[in-house]
Design a protein around this motif. Structure first.
Motif, PDB file in Angstrom:
ATOM      1  N   VAL A 149       0.833  -1.147  -0.025  1.00 19.00           N
ATOM      2  CA  VAL A 149      -0.060   0.071   0.013  1.00 19.00           C
ATOM      3  C   VAL A 149       0.864   1.175  -0.080  1.00 19.00           C
ATOM      4  O   VAL A 149       0.435   2.259  -0.361  1.00 19.00           O
ATOM      5  CB  VAL A 149      -1.105  -0.096   1.175  1.00 19.00           C
ATOM      6  CG1 VAL A 149      -2.120  -1.102   1.106  1.00 19.00           C
ATOM      7  CG2 VAL A 149      -0.504  -0.020   2.385  1.00 19.00           C
ATOM      8  N   GLN A 150       2.082   1.178   0.548  1.00 17.03           N
ATOM      9  CA  GLN A 150       2.973   2.221   0.636  1.00 17.03           C
ATOM     10  C   GLN A 150       3.448   2.687  -0.994  1.00 17.03           C
ATOM     11  O   GLN A 150       3.290   3.808  -1.359  1.00 17.03           O
ATOM     12  CB  GLN A 150       4.180   1.855   1.535  1.00 17.03           C
ATOM     13  CG  GLN A 150       4.972   3.280   1.615  1.00 17.03           C
ATOM     14  CD  GLN A 150       6.295   2.766   2.643  1.00 17.03           C
ATOM     15  OE1 GLN A 150       6.846   1.751   2.569  1.00 17.03           O
ATOM     16  NE2 GLN A 150       6.439   3.529   3.628  1.00 17.03           N
ATOM     17  N   ALA A 151       3.754   1.567  -1.810  1.00 16.18           N
ATOM     18  CA  ALA A 151       4.171   1.627  -3.067  1.00 16.18           C
ATOM     19  C   ALA A 151       2.734   2.139  -3.817  1.00 16.18           C
ATOM     20  O   ALA A 151       3.019   2.737  -4.884  1.00 16.18           O
ATOM     21  CB  ALA A 151       4.717   0.358  -3.637  1.00 16.18           C
ATOM     22  N   ALA A 152       1.529   1.771  -3.601  1.00 14.99           N
ATOM     23  CA  ALA A 152       0.407   2.170  -4.082  1.00 14.99           C
ATOM     24  C   ALA A 152      -0.083   3.764  -3.803  1.00 14.99           C
ATOM     25  O   ALA A 152      -0.893   4.196  -4.379  1.00 14.99           O
ATOM     26  CB  ALA A 152      -0.635   1.490  -3.805  1.00 14.99           C
ATOM     27  N   GLY A 153       1.095   4.396  -2.823  1.00 14.07           N
ATOM     28  CA  GLY A 153       0.506   5.927  -2.806  1.00 14.07           C
ATOM     29  C   GLY A 153       0.027   6.187  -1.443  1.00 14.07           C
ATOM     30  O   GLY A 153      -0.127   7.335  -1.130  1.00 14.07           O
ATOM     31  N   TYR A 154      -0.120   5.119  -0.417  1.00 16.50           N
ATOM     32  CA  TYR A 154      -0.325   5.588   0.931  1.00 16.50           C
ATOM     33  C   TYR A 154       0.879   5.997   1.534  1.00 16.50           C
ATOM     34  O   TYR A 154       1.670   4.960   1.870  1.00 16.50           O
ATOM     35  CB  TYR A 154      -1.070   4.131   1.497  1.00 16.50           C
ATOM     36  CG  TYR A 154      -2.382   3.921   0.898  1.00 16.50           C
ATOM     37  CD1 TYR A 154      -3.674   4.719   1.379  1.00 16.50           C
ATOM     38  CD2 TYR A 154      -2.492   3.432  -0.473  1.00 16.50           C
ATOM     39  CE1 TYR A 154      -4.848   4.489   0.936  1.00 16.50           C
ATOM     40  CE2 TYR A 154      -3.828   3.234  -0.775  1.00 16.50           C
ATOM     41  CZ  TYR A 154      -5.074   3.734  -0.034  1.00 16.50           C
ATOM     42  OH  TYR A 154      -6.206   3.330  -0.614  1.00 16.50           O
ATOM     43  N   ASN A 155       0.900   7.146   1.984  1.00 15.20           N
ATOM     44  CA  ASN A 155       2.144   7.726   2.561  1.00 15.20           C
ATOM     45  C   ASN A 155       2.310   8.000   3.741  1.00 15.20           C
ATOM     46  O   ASN A 155       3.384   8.629   4.356  1.00 15.20           O
ATOM     47  CB  ASN A 155       2.342   9.217   1.612  1.00 15.20           C
ATOM     48  CG  ASN A 155       1.523  10.117   1.747  1.00 15.20           C
ATOM     49  OD1 ASN A 155       0.151   9.885   1.941  1.00 15.20           O
ATOM     50  ND2 ASN A 155       1.815  11.332   2.019  1.00 15.20           N
ATOM     51  N   ALA A 156       1.170   7.750   4.690  1.00  9.72           N
ATOM     52  CA  ALA A 156       1.353   8.173   6.021  1.00  9.72           C
ATOM     53  C   ALA A 156       0.531   6.980   6.930  1.00  9.72           C
ATOM     54  O   ALA A 156      -0.472   6.668   6.859  1.00  9.72           O
ATOM     55  CB  ALA A 156       0.457   9.438   6.211  1.00  9.72           C
ATOM     56  N   PHE A 157       1.588   6.567   8.068  1.00 10.99           N
ATOM     57  CA  PHE A 157       1.022   5.796   9.156  1.00 10.99           C
ATOM     58  C   PHE A 157       0.371   6.710  10.031  1.00 10.99           C
ATOM     59  O   PHE A 157       0.757   7.736  10.562  1.00 10.99           O
ATOM     60  CB  PHE A 157       2.307   5.240   9.686  1.00 10.99           C
ATOM     61  CG  PHE A 157       1.913   4.419  10.875  1.00 10.99           C
ATOM     62  CD1 PHE A 157       1.268   2.949  10.740  1.00 10.99           C
ATOM     63  CD2 PHE A 157       2.020   4.924  12.047  1.00 10.99           C
ATOM     64  CE1 PHE A 157       0.918   2.355  11.942  1.00 10.99           C
ATOM     65  CE2 PHE A 157       1.724   4.156  13.288  1.00 10.99           C
ATOM     66  CZ  PHE A 157       1.139   2.783  13.130  1.00 10.99           C
ATOM     67  N   GLN A 158      -1.094   6.359  10.239  1.00  7.19           N
ATOM     68  CA  GLN A 158      -1.772   6.948  11.202  1.00  7.19           C
ATOM     69  C   GLN A 158      -1.629   6.527  12.606  1.00  7.19           C
ATOM     70  O   GLN A 158      -1.377   7.286  13.534  1.00  7.19           O
ATOM     71  CB  GLN A 158      -3.303   7.122  10.828  1.00  7.19           C
ATOM     72  CG  GLN A 158      -3.734   7.976   9.825  1.00  7.19           C
ATOM     73  CD  GLN A 158      -5.043   8.293   9.694  1.00  7.19           C
ATOM     74  OE1 GLN A 158      -5.808   7.574   9.814  1.00  7.19           O
ATOM     75  NE2 GLN A 158      -5.422   9.646   9.234  1.00  7.19           N
ATOM     76  N   ASP A 159      -1.963   5.258  12.685  1.00  5.90           N
ATOM     77  CA  ASP A 159      -1.985   4.524  14.064  1.00  5.90           C
ATOM     78  C   ASP A 159      -2.259   3.062  14.055  1.00  5.90           C
ATOM     79  O   ASP A 159      -2.458   2.608  12.810  1.00  5.90           O
ATOM     80  CB  ASP A 159      -2.918   5.132  15.124  1.00  5.90           C
ATOM     81  CG  ASP A 159      -4.355   5.048  14.671  1.00  5.90           C
ATOM     82  OD1 ASP A 159      -4.999   4.441  13.666  1.00  5.90           O
ATOM     83  OD2 ASP A 159      -5.262   5.862  15.096  1.00  5.90           O
TER      84      ASP A 159
END
Length: 163
Positions: free
Chosen positions: A57-67
């Motif tokens: 998902v990081q590679a797919a554009g999810y760039n921030a860990f919330q919690d």
């Protein structure tokens, strides 16, 4: 981003209704269960696939860990659920990755090398639920004293503690 107005339960229903969703596409066969409800997408992955899933998902554009947090479903099996919330600023949405953890082997790989911000969340879950995070850089209690017995957010923990 998603125009679906209904509840979708199960991997097939989510894949059919959201075939182009970035997280659904990125995770592919790693998804073991899925739910879309009230505009929130929850994708379940096997505990041994959490690191590859988060990297996908990081590679797919999810760039921030919330919690991340845990839920104790005692007496159900598997007993614990870990929920990771990952945000994409460009897509303006959050995806929840869910991992189910059995009480007999209450451990999962640490994600701190993927998302360093998970450090304290993993320590909190370890402290309060007793779930171990393998290869965590500093897995020790964070809220309870070092000599505390038990994990106070487990549903079978005595209301007044062990005496």
């Amino acid at each position: 981003m998603t125009a679906v107005k209904t509840t979708l339960l199960g991997t097939s229903a989510v894949r059919e209704a959201l075939p182009e969703h970035p997280a659904v596409k990125a995770l592919g066969e790693l998804i073991t269960d899925a739910k879309f409800d009230r505009g929130e997408l929850t994708l379940t992955v096997a505990s041994d696939n959490i690191v590859p899933a988060l990297k996908a998902v990081q590679a797919a554009g999810y760039n921030a860990f919330q919690d991340m947090t845990a839920v104790d479903w005692y007496p159900s099996t598997p007993r614990f659920q870990l929920s990771y919330h990952i945000q994409s600023h460009s897509l303006k949405e959050v995806v929840r990755l869910r991992v189910l953890v059995d009480e007999a082997d209450a451990s999962v790989e640490s994600i701190t090398h993927v998302w360093p911000g998970a450090n304290y969340y993993e320590r909190e879950v370890f402290d309060l639920f007793g779930i171990r995070f393998e290869n965590h850089p500093n897995l020790r209690r964070i809220l309870m004293p070092d000599d505390w017995v038990g994990h106070p957010l487990r549903k079978d923990y005595p209301v007044e503690g062990y005496r």
